[in-house]
Motif scaffolding. Structure first.
Motif, PDB file in Angstrom:
ATOM      1  N   ASP A 228      19.336 -23.642 -15.815  1.00  0.00           N
ATOM      2  CA  ASP A 228      19.214 -22.083 -16.251  1.00  0.00           C
ATOM      3  C   ASP A 228      18.746 -21.185 -15.392  1.00  0.00           C
ATOM      4  O   ASP A 228      17.444 -21.731 -14.392  1.00  0.00           O
ATOM      5  N   PHE A 229      18.895 -20.091 -14.944  1.00  0.00           N
ATOM      6  CA  PHE A 229      18.338 -19.007 -14.371  1.00  0.00           C
ATOM      7  C   PHE A 229      18.070 -17.842 -15.257  1.00  0.00           C
ATOM      8  O   PHE A 229      18.866 -17.230 -15.831  1.00  0.00           O
ATOM      9  N   GLN A 230      16.673 -17.785 -15.309  1.00  0.00           N
ATOM     10  CA  GLN A 230      16.164 -16.837 -16.161  1.00  0.00           C
ATOM     11  C   GLN A 230      15.009 -15.820 -15.289  1.00  0.00           C
ATOM     12  O   GLN A 230      14.633 -16.229 -14.108  1.00  0.00           O
ATOM     13  N   GLY A 231      15.110 -14.637 -15.681  1.00  0.00           N
ATOM     14  CA  GLY A 231      14.035 -13.645 -15.121  1.00  0.00           C
ATOM     15  C   GLY A 231      14.551 -13.173 -13.607  1.00  0.00           C
ATOM     16  O   GLY A 231      14.031 -12.702 -12.764  1.00  0.00           O
TER      17      GLY A 231
ATOM     18  N   PRO B  76      16.466 -10.523 -11.084  1.00  0.00           N
ATOM     19  CA  PRO B  76      16.257  -9.016 -10.994  1.00  0.00           C
ATOM     20  C   PRO B  76      17.547  -8.413 -11.638  1.00  0.00           C
ATOM     21  O   PRO B  76      18.492  -8.863 -12.003  1.00  0.00           O
ATOM     22  N   GLU B  77      17.084  -7.115 -12.233  1.00  0.00           N
ATOM     23  CA  GLU B  77      18.244  -6.389 -13.040  1.00  0.00           C
ATOM     24  C   GLU B  77      19.498  -6.129 -12.142  1.00  0.00           C
ATOM     25  O   GLU B  77      19.299  -5.923 -10.838  1.00  0.00           O
ATOM     26  N   GLY B  78      20.700  -6.306 -12.544  1.00  0.00           N
ATOM     27  CA  GLY B  78      21.806  -6.239 -11.881  1.00  0.00           C
ATOM     28  C   GLY B  78      22.324  -7.196 -11.226  1.00  0.00           C
ATOM     29  O   GLY B  78      23.170  -7.194 -10.475  1.00  0.00           O
ATOM     30  N   SER B  79      21.632  -8.355 -11.316  1.00  0.00           N
ATOM     31  CA  SER B  79      22.027  -9.690 -10.892  1.00  0.00           C
ATOM     32  C   SER B  79      22.908 -10.442 -11.956  1.00  0.00           C
ATOM     33  O   SER B  79      23.035 -10.260 -12.975  1.00  0.00           O
ATOM     34  N   ALA B  80      23.760 -11.462 -11.254  1.00  0.00           N
ATOM     35  CA  ALA B  80      24.569 -12.225 -12.204  1.00  0.00           C
ATOM     36  C   ALA B  80      24.786 -13.603 -11.532  1.00  0.00           C
ATOM     37  O   ALA B  80      24.714 -13.952 -10.399  1.00  0.00           O
ATOM     38  N   VAL B  81      25.154 -14.357 -12.621  1.00  0.00           N
ATOM     39  CA  VAL B  81      25.594 -16.001 -12.118  1.00  0.00           C
ATOM     40  C   VAL B  81      27.090 -16.129 -12.671  1.00  0.00           C
ATOM     41  O   VAL B  81      27.296 -15.752 -13.973  1.00  0.00           O
ATOM     42  N   PHE B  82      27.973 -16.823 -11.747  1.00  0.00           N
ATOM     43  CA  PHE B  82      29.374 -16.746 -12.394  1.00  0.00           C
ATOM     44  C   PHE B  82      30.017 -18.084 -11.303  1.00  0.00           C
ATOM     45  O   PHE B  82      29.418 -18.268 -10.428  1.00  0.00           O
ATOM     46  N   HIS B  83      31.181 -18.310 -11.935  1.00  0.00           N
ATOM     47  CA  HIS B  83      32.057 -19.325 -11.502  1.00  0.00           C
ATOM     48  C   HIS B  83      32.828 -18.861 -10.170  1.00  0.00           C
ATOM     49  O   HIS B  83      33.315 -17.513 -10.042  1.00  0.00           O
ATOM     50  N   GLU B  84      33.157 -19.490  -9.408  1.00  0.00           N
ATOM     51  CA  GLU B  84      33.675 -19.355  -8.102  1.00  0.00           C
ATOM     52  C   GLU B  84      35.212 -18.572  -8.337  1.00  0.00           C
ATOM     53  O   GLU B  84      35.680 -17.713  -7.551  1.00  0.00           O
ATOM     54  N   ARG B  85      35.733 -19.060  -9.549  1.00  0.00           N
ATOM     55  CA  ARG B  85      37.122 -18.538  -9.678  1.00  0.00           C
ATOM     56  C   ARG B  85      36.979 -16.826 -10.195  1.00  0.00           C
ATOM     57  O   ARG B  85      38.126 -16.272 -10.432  1.00  0.00           O
ATOM     58  N   GLN B  86      35.693 -16.474 -10.377  1.00  0.00           N
ATOM     59  CA  GLN B  86      35.615 -15.169 -10.884  1.00  0.00           C
ATOM     60  C   GLN B  86      35.231 -14.229  -9.529  1.00  0.00           C
ATOM     61  O   GLN B  86      35.236 -12.912  -9.805  1.00  0.00           O
ATOM     62  N   LEU B  87      35.337 -14.756  -8.470  1.00  0.00           N
ATOM     63  CA  LEU B  87      35.320 -13.987  -7.408  1.00  0.00           C
ATOM     64  C   LEU B  87      36.633 -13.195  -7.149  1.00  0.00           C
ATOM     65  O   LEU B  87      37.676 -13.131  -7.521  1.00  0.00           O
ATOM     66  N   PRO B  88      36.044 -11.796  -6.652  1.00  0.00           N
ATOM     67  CA  PRO B  88      37.276 -10.740  -6.493  1.00  0.00           C
ATOM     68  C   PRO B  88      38.257 -11.180  -5.622  1.00  0.00           C
ATOM     69  O   PRO B  88      37.681 -11.991  -4.556  1.00  0.00           O
ATOM     70  N   ASP B  89      39.510 -10.962  -5.745  1.00  0.00           N
ATOM     71  CA  ASP B  89      40.540 -11.368  -4.702  1.00  0.00           C
ATOM     72  C   ASP B  89      40.428 -10.367  -3.385  1.00  0.00           C
ATOM     73  O   ASP B  89      40.273  -9.077  -3.974  1.00  0.00           O
TER      74      ASP B  89
ATOM     75  N   THR C 142      26.170 -16.786 -20.668  1.00  0.00           N
ATOM     76  CA  THR C 142      25.013 -16.097 -20.734  1.00  0.00           C
ATOM     77  C   THR C 142      23.836 -16.663 -21.777  1.00  0.00           C
ATOM     78  O   THR C 142      24.578 -17.075 -22.869  1.00  0.00           O
ATOM     79  N   ILE C 143      22.712 -16.666 -21.682  1.00  0.00           N
ATOM     80  CA  ILE C 143      21.551 -16.763 -22.561  1.00  0.00           C
ATOM     81  C   ILE C 143      20.560 -15.913 -22.504  1.00  0.00           C
ATOM     82  O   ILE C 143      20.763 -15.005 -21.866  1.00  0.00           O
ATOM     83  N   PRO C 144      19.688 -15.800 -23.569  1.00  0.00           N
ATOM     84  CA  PRO C 144      18.620 -14.834 -23.543  1.00  0.00           C
ATOM     85  C   PRO C 144      17.772 -15.022 -22.390  1.00  0.00           C
ATOM     86  O   PRO C 144      17.366 -15.896 -21.784  1.00  0.00           O
ATOM     87  N   GLU C 145      17.831 -13.896 -21.572  1.00  0.00           N
ATOM     88  CA  GLU C 145      17.251 -13.479 -20.207  1.00  0.00           C
ATOM     89  C   GLU C 145      17.789 -14.072 -19.155  1.00  0.00           C
ATOM     90  O   GLU C 145      17.013 -14.258 -18.016  1.00  0.00           O
ATOM     91  N   GLY C 146      18.889 -14.430 -19.306  1.00  0.00           N
ATOM     92  CA  GLY C 146      19.582 -15.250 -17.873  1.00  0.00           C
ATOM     93  C   GLY C 146      20.892 -15.533 -18.180  1.00  0.00           C
ATOM     94  O   GLY C 146      21.799 -15.330 -19.101  1.00  0.00           O
ATOM     95  N   TYR C 147      21.248 -16.896 -17.619  1.00  0.00           N
ATOM     96  CA  TYR C 147      22.436 -17.592 -17.555  1.00  0.00           C
ATOM     97  C   TYR C 147      22.283 -19.090 -17.351  1.00  0.00           C
ATOM     98  O   TYR C 147      21.292 -19.468 -17.005  1.00  0.00           O
ATOM     99  N   ARG C 148      23.242 -19.795 -17.977  1.00  0.00           N
ATOM    100  CA  ARG C 148      23.074 -21.126 -18.051  1.00  0.00           C
ATOM    101  C   ARG C 148      24.311 -21.792 -17.640  1.00  0.00           C
ATOM    102  O   ARG C 148      25.594 -21.473 -17.862  1.00  0.00           O
ATOM    103  N   ALA C 149      24.225 -22.551 -16.569  1.00  0.00           N
ATOM    104  CA  ALA C 149      25.422 -23.391 -15.818  1.00  0.00           C
ATOM    105  C   ALA C 149      25.311 -24.795 -16.286  1.00  0.00           C
ATOM    106  O   ALA C 149      24.196 -25.511 -16.238  1.00  0.00           O
ATOM    107  N   ASN C 150      26.629 -25.085 -16.753  1.00  0.00           N
ATOM    108  CA  ASN C 150      26.571 -26.634 -17.220  1.00  0.00           C
ATOM    109  C   ASN C 150      27.615 -27.470 -16.232  1.00  0.00           C
ATOM    110  O   ASN C 150      28.617 -26.894 -16.174  1.00  0.00           O
ATOM    111  N   PHE C 151      27.152 -28.422 -15.933  1.00  0.00           N
ATOM    112  CA  PHE C 151      28.130 -29.352 -14.939  1.00  0.00           C
ATOM    113  C   PHE C 151      28.099 -30.784 -15.685  1.00  0.00           C
ATOM    114  O   PHE C 151      27.141 -31.250 -16.122  1.00  0.00           O
ATOM    115  N   ASP C 152      29.621 -31.135 -15.397  1.00  0.00           N
ATOM    116  CA  ASP C 152      29.870 -32.350 -16.012  1.00  0.00           C
ATOM    117  C   ASP C 152      30.161 -33.518 -14.888  1.00  0.00           C
ATOM    118  O   ASP C 152      31.127 -33.132 -14.177  1.00  0.00           O
TER     119      ASP C 152
END
Length: 387
Positions: free
Chosen positions: A266-269, A271-284, A311-321
């Motif tokens: 979990d990534f919470q708190g 800074p405004e304007g920040s984001a967490v995402f998968h590598e496949r969402q990187l721009p080409d 996305t979760i309240p106040e942040g992002y959640r990454a799930n690894f299997d």
């Protein structure tokens, strides 16, 4: 992990079988027996607790549920030697613990550490409200008296082989070949300022002469020069400089295989304007030459991802299997976790590890220190990078 890093990670946890927060220092010097009994009871209860990791009492901190606990500090200190002498004189066998003070956020706090050890531990004689031959045990965030069958299990476990169980821990991967396992890292990003789109010259000319147009075969159909390439590259460059990518792994230091291992970060708190995402969402990266449209998406097979982000309240959640993890082995997720960070900050990622073979999930924190630097780029600099 040093003491400062440990305390910082504990501030993001809640009271449990392995953690207690005390806003005020224990009353010990020139204190009455009833006041000293509080300290004695806490040490004994944590020592008797059912746990597989060290327990901590953090003094000078007020618990904030669901967030980072508040460091209030303490004004007076205690002497570890006096505490040791007091406790050891009251109980049936030596109990291992340590007391130290350090500075956190400019304030003095104390940390008591109680490792896993032989049980049961109890008082030889009554002391204030504490009863002799009574086994006090920490349960969650409170203390109670152990039941007879629990006490029997404590004694038998001390005299038997170590129970086989997995011991899982997550880490951040580093090194050219993913060989370095870290619980904290330093990362840098650049907040690039670029010229406006209209300030860039057009790139190239149409790839096909105008005399072919009557045949309805245009450069947009057959591919050709991308006139907006320079400005597109500048925007791509700006975005890429504000990202960094991580790999997450998990290891099993226990003596039993762990099945169906899942790691939640979990990534919470942020800074405004920040984001967490998968590598496949990187721009080409933009292309100077446009492709023929009907050649797109050929030979594309469905992908299987072991990392998902929501996305979760106040942040992002990454799930690894991770699936099955053998004893003394480690696995690294091949997919990158990407973070876009808008300013310099320290990120404490809360990690929970699940497995079919764990009695309770493992919890820990991973620290990421981000240094963000603003930098201006000119048209000529970006055109040179684009080439």
């Amino acid at each position: 992990m040093n003491t400062e890093e440990l305390i910082d990670s504990l501030l993001y946890e809640e009271e449990s079988t392995t953690l207690d927060f005390k806003s005020e220092q224990y009353k010990f010097v020139k204190a009455q027996d009833s006041e000293k009994a509080e300290f004695l009871k806490d040490i004994v209860a944590f020592a008797n607790a059912w746990r597989r990791s060290d327990a901590y009492i953090l003094i000078g901190v007020k618990e904030i549920k669901g967030g980072k606990s508040l460091v209030e500090g303490i004004s007076d200190d205690l002497d570890d030697a006096q505490l040791q002498q007091f406790v050891q004189s009251k109980i049936n066998k030596p109990v291992h613990f340590s007391y130290l003070t350090t500075e956190v956020e400019g304030k003095k706090v104390a940390l008591i550490t109680i490792p896993v050890q032989g049980r049961p531990i109890f008082l030889k004689k009554d002391f204030s409200s504490l009863k002799a031959n009574t086994v006090y045990v920490r349960r969650g965030s409170s203390t109670s008296i152990a039941l007879p069958d629990e006490i029997a299990s404590m004694g038998s476990s001390d005299n038997s082989e170590v129970k086989k169980s997995p011991k899982l821990e997550a880490f951040i991967v580093s090194g050219e070949h993913d060989e370095i396992q870290l619980d904290s890292i330093e990362q840098s990003v650049i907040l690039a300022n670029i010229p406006g789109k209209d300030e860039f010259p057009k790139y190239g000319e149409p790839a096909y002469p105008t005399q072919f147009r009557p045949l309805a075969i245009t450069s947009s159909l057959l591919g050709g020069k991308n006139k907006g390439y320079y400005s597109e590259f500048a925007e791509y460059f700006r975005q890429m400089q504000s990202f960094f990518a991580l790999k997450i792994g998990v290891k099993n230091d226990g003596n039993l295989v762990a099945r169906d291992v899942r790691v939640v970060v979990d990534f919470q708190g942020l800074p405004e304007g920040s984001a967490v995402f998968h590598e496949r969402q990187l721009p080409d990266r933009p292309k100077a030459e446009t492709d023929i449209p009907y050649l797109h998406n050929l030979n594309m097979s469905p992908a299987i991802y072991y990392l998902s982000i929501k996305t979760i309240p106040e942040g992002y959640r990454a799930n690894f299997d991770f699936g099955k993890l053998q004893s003394k082995d480690s696995l690294v997720c091949s997919e990158h976790l990407c973070l876009k960070i808008s300013r310099s900050c320290q990120i404490s990622a809360s990690v929970t590890i699940y497995s079919d073979d764990l009695e309770i999930p493992e919890k820990l924190n991973l620290m990421i220190n981000v240094n963000a630097e603003a930098k201006n780029y000119s048209v000529s600099e970006l055109m040179e990078l684009a080439e």
